[in-house]
Scaffold this motif. Structure first.
Motif, PDB file in Angstrom:
ATOM      1  N   ALA A  26       6.749  11.009   9.964  1.00  0.00           N
ATOM      2  CA  ALA A  26       6.115  10.586   8.678  1.00  0.00           C
ATOM      3  C   ALA A  26       6.332  11.509   7.581  1.00  0.00           C
ATOM      4  CB  ALA A  26       4.684   9.979   8.878  1.00  0.00           C
ATOM      5  N   THR A  27       5.931  12.668   7.641  1.00  0.00           N
ATOM      6  CA  THR A  27       5.960  13.749   6.766  1.00  0.00           C
ATOM      7  C   THR A  27       7.302  13.870   6.370  1.00  0.00           C
ATOM      8  OG1 THR A  27       4.106  14.631   7.975  1.00  0.00           O
ATOM      9  CG2 THR A  27       5.312  16.027   6.324  1.00  0.00           C
ATOM     10  N   THR A  28       8.218  14.008   7.130  1.00  0.00           N
ATOM     11  CA  THR A  28       9.651  14.146   6.675  1.00  0.00           C
ATOM     12  C   THR A  28      10.132  13.032   5.553  1.00  0.00           C
ATOM     13  OG1 THR A  28      10.197  15.459   8.630  1.00  0.00           O
ATOM     14  CG2 THR A  28      12.113  14.461   7.459  1.00  0.00           C
ATOM     15  N   THR A  29       9.737  11.789   6.063  1.00  0.00           N
ATOM     16  CA  THR A  29      10.192  10.614   5.305  1.00  0.00           C
ATOM     17  C   THR A  29       9.506  10.661   3.981  1.00  0.00           C
ATOM     18  OG1 THR A  29      10.296   9.464   7.305  1.00  0.00           O
ATOM     19  CG2 THR A  29      10.094   8.178   5.126  1.00  0.00           C
ATOM     20  N   VAL A  30       8.103  10.861   3.922  1.00  0.00           N
ATOM     21  CA  VAL A  30       7.375  10.930   2.586  1.00  0.00           C
ATOM     22  C   VAL A  30       7.753  12.007   1.893  1.00  0.00           C
ATOM     23  CG1 VAL A  30       5.215  11.178   1.749  1.00  0.00           C
ATOM     24  CG2 VAL A  30       5.484   9.601   3.515  1.00  0.00           C
TER      25      VAL A  30
ATOM     26  N   ALA B 171      10.892  13.279   1.646  1.00  0.00           N
ATOM     27  CA  ALA B 171      12.179  12.955   1.115  1.00  0.00           C
ATOM     28  C   ALA B 171      12.035  11.901   0.142  1.00  0.00           C
ATOM     29  CB  ALA B 171      13.041  12.234   2.041  1.00  0.00           C
ATOM     30  N   VAL B 172      11.182  11.126   0.241  1.00  0.00           N
ATOM     31  CA  VAL B 172      10.981   9.923  -0.912  1.00  0.00           C
ATOM     32  C   VAL B 172      10.518  10.558  -2.082  1.00  0.00           C
ATOM     33  CG1 VAL B 172       9.651   7.966  -1.481  1.00  0.00           C
ATOM     34  CG2 VAL B 172      10.788   8.002   0.706  1.00  0.00           C
ATOM     35  N   LEU B 173       9.317  11.439  -1.912  1.00  0.00           N
ATOM     36  CA  LEU B 173       8.754  12.076  -3.108  1.00  0.00           C
ATOM     37  C   LEU B 173       9.488  12.928  -3.834  1.00  0.00           C
ATOM     38  CD1 LEU B 173       5.158  12.542  -1.867  1.00  0.00           C
ATOM     39  CD2 LEU B 173       5.886  10.818  -3.163  1.00  0.00           C
ATOM     40  N   ALA B 174      10.538  13.686  -2.919  1.00  0.00           N
ATOM     41  CA  ALA B 174      11.457  14.569  -3.680  1.00  0.00           C
ATOM     42  C   ALA B 174      12.553  13.901  -4.555  1.00  0.00           C
ATOM     43  CB  ALA B 174      11.828  15.606  -2.579  1.00  0.00           C
ATOM     44  N   ASN B 175      12.903  12.882  -4.159  1.00  0.00           N
ATOM     45  CA  ASN B 175      13.953  11.911  -5.093  1.00  0.00           C
ATOM     46  C   ASN B 175      13.499  10.738  -4.957  1.00  0.00           C
ATOM     47  OD1 ASN B 175      16.481  11.243  -6.107  1.00  0.00           O
ATOM     48  ND2 ASN B 175      17.608  12.081  -4.769  1.00  0.00           N
TER      49      ASN B 175
ATOM     50  N   GLN C   9       0.782  -1.104  -0.243  1.00  0.00           N
ATOM     51  CA  GLN C   9      -0.002   0.017  -0.067  1.00  0.00           C
ATOM     52  C   GLN C   9       0.903   1.195  -0.067  1.00  0.00           C
ATOM     53  OE1 GLN C   9      -3.303  -0.010   2.779  1.00  0.00           O
ATOM     54  NE2 GLN C   9      -3.178  -2.293   2.917  1.00  0.00           N
ATOM     55  N   PHE C  10       2.004   1.243   0.715  1.00  0.00           N
ATOM     56  CA  PHE C  10       2.703   2.326   0.903  1.00  0.00           C
ATOM     57  C   PHE C  10       3.450   2.576  -0.478  1.00  0.00           C
ATOM     58  CE2 PHE C  10       7.039   4.513   1.452  1.00  0.00           C
ATOM     59  CZ  PHE C  10       6.585   5.521   2.157  1.00  0.00           C
ATOM     60  N   ASP C  11       3.879   1.389  -1.236  1.00  0.00           N
ATOM     61  CA  ASP C  11       4.601   1.576  -2.663  1.00  0.00           C
ATOM     62  C   ASP C  11       3.608   2.144  -3.663  1.00  0.00           C
ATOM     63  OD1 ASP C  11       6.943   0.499  -1.569  1.00  0.00           O
ATOM     64  OD2 ASP C  11       6.649  -1.370  -2.398  1.00  0.00           O
ATOM     65  N   ALA C  12       2.438   1.698  -3.619  1.00  0.00           N
ATOM     66  CA  ALA C  12       1.230   2.209  -4.453  1.00  0.00           C
ATOM     67  C   ALA C  12       1.000   3.845  -4.202  1.00  0.00           C
ATOM     68  CB  ALA C  12       0.103   1.438  -4.202  1.00  0.00           C
ATOM     69  N   ALA C  13       1.099   3.950  -2.948  1.00  0.00           N
ATOM     70  CA  ALA C  13       0.727   5.393  -2.583  1.00  0.00           C
ATOM     71  C   ALA C  13       1.943   6.593  -2.943  1.00  0.00           C
ATOM     72  CB  ALA C  13       0.566   5.739  -1.197  1.00  0.00           C
ATOM     73  N   THR C  14       3.223   6.022  -2.928  1.00  0.00           N
ATOM     74  CA  THR C  14       4.279   6.623  -3.309  1.00  0.00           C
ATOM     75  C   THR C  14       4.343   6.772  -4.737  1.00  0.00           C
ATOM     76  OG1 THR C  14       5.324   5.877  -1.119  1.00  0.00           O
ATOM     77  CG2 THR C  14       6.955   6.847  -2.882  1.00  0.00           C
ATOM     78  N   ASP C  15       4.196   5.590  -5.365  1.00  0.00           N
ATOM     79  CA  ASP C  15       4.293   5.510  -6.944  1.00  0.00           C
ATOM     80  C   ASP C  15       3.271   6.310  -7.460  1.00  0.00           C
ATOM     81  OD1 ASP C  15       6.314   3.724  -6.707  1.00  0.00           O
ATOM     82  OD2 ASP C  15       5.013   1.741  -7.426  1.00  0.00           O
ATOM     83  N   ALA C  16       2.126   6.716  -6.721  1.00  0.00           N
ATOM     84  CA  ALA C  16       1.131   7.483  -7.521  1.00  0.00           C
ATOM     85  C   ALA C  16       1.326   9.087  -6.948  1.00  0.00           C
ATOM     86  CB  ALA C  16      -0.294   7.067  -6.850  1.00  0.00           C
ATOM     87  N   GLY C  17       2.510   9.135  -6.139  1.00  0.00           N
ATOM     88  CA  GLY C  17       2.426  10.474  -5.434  1.00  0.00           C
ATOM     89  C   GLY C  17       1.590  10.991  -4.459  1.00  0.00           C
TER      90      GLY C  17
ATOM     91  N   ARG D 214       0.774  11.838  -1.262  1.00  0.00           N
ATOM     92  CA  ARG D 214       1.859  12.206  -0.189  1.00  0.00           C
ATOM     93  C   ARG D 214       0.680  12.019   1.236  1.00  0.00           C
ATOM     94  NH1 ARG D 214       1.897  17.027   2.825  1.00  0.00           N
ATOM     95  NH2 ARG D 214       3.927  17.401   3.939  1.00  0.00           N
ATOM     96  N   HIS D 215      -0.587  12.496   1.158  1.00  0.00           N
ATOM     97  CA  HIS D 215      -1.460  12.201   2.320  1.00  0.00           C
ATOM     98  C   HIS D 215      -1.513  10.586   2.739  1.00  0.00           C
ATOM     99  CE1 HIS D 215      -4.628  13.131   4.968  1.00  0.00           C
ATOM    100  NE2 HIS D 215      -5.403  12.214   4.594  1.00  0.00           N
TER     101      HIS D 215
END
Length: 62
Positions: A42-46, A48-52, A15-23, A25-26
């Protein structure tokens, strides 16, 4: 325990991978909070992942 280990043991890694792949953030932040991460961590981690995303292996291969 790493973030991925927390997600995996909680059955939320896909589920996390799908959310991240879809961008989505929430949704990604919500999932990290479910594995006992504070909102700020959680916000900092997400963010960072979305930025790079490639640095963190996203999008994940199918």
């Amino acid at each position: 325990m790493t973030v991925n280990e927390r997600l995996f043991t909680s059955g939320l890694v896909e589920q996390f991978d799908a959310a991240t792949d879809a961008g989505d953030r929430h949704r990604a932040i919500e999932l990290l909070q479910q594995v006992a991460m504070s909102e700020s961590s959680a916000t900092t981690t997400v963010d960072a992942v979305l930025a790079n995303a490639p640095k963190y292996g996203y999008p994940r291969p199918s």
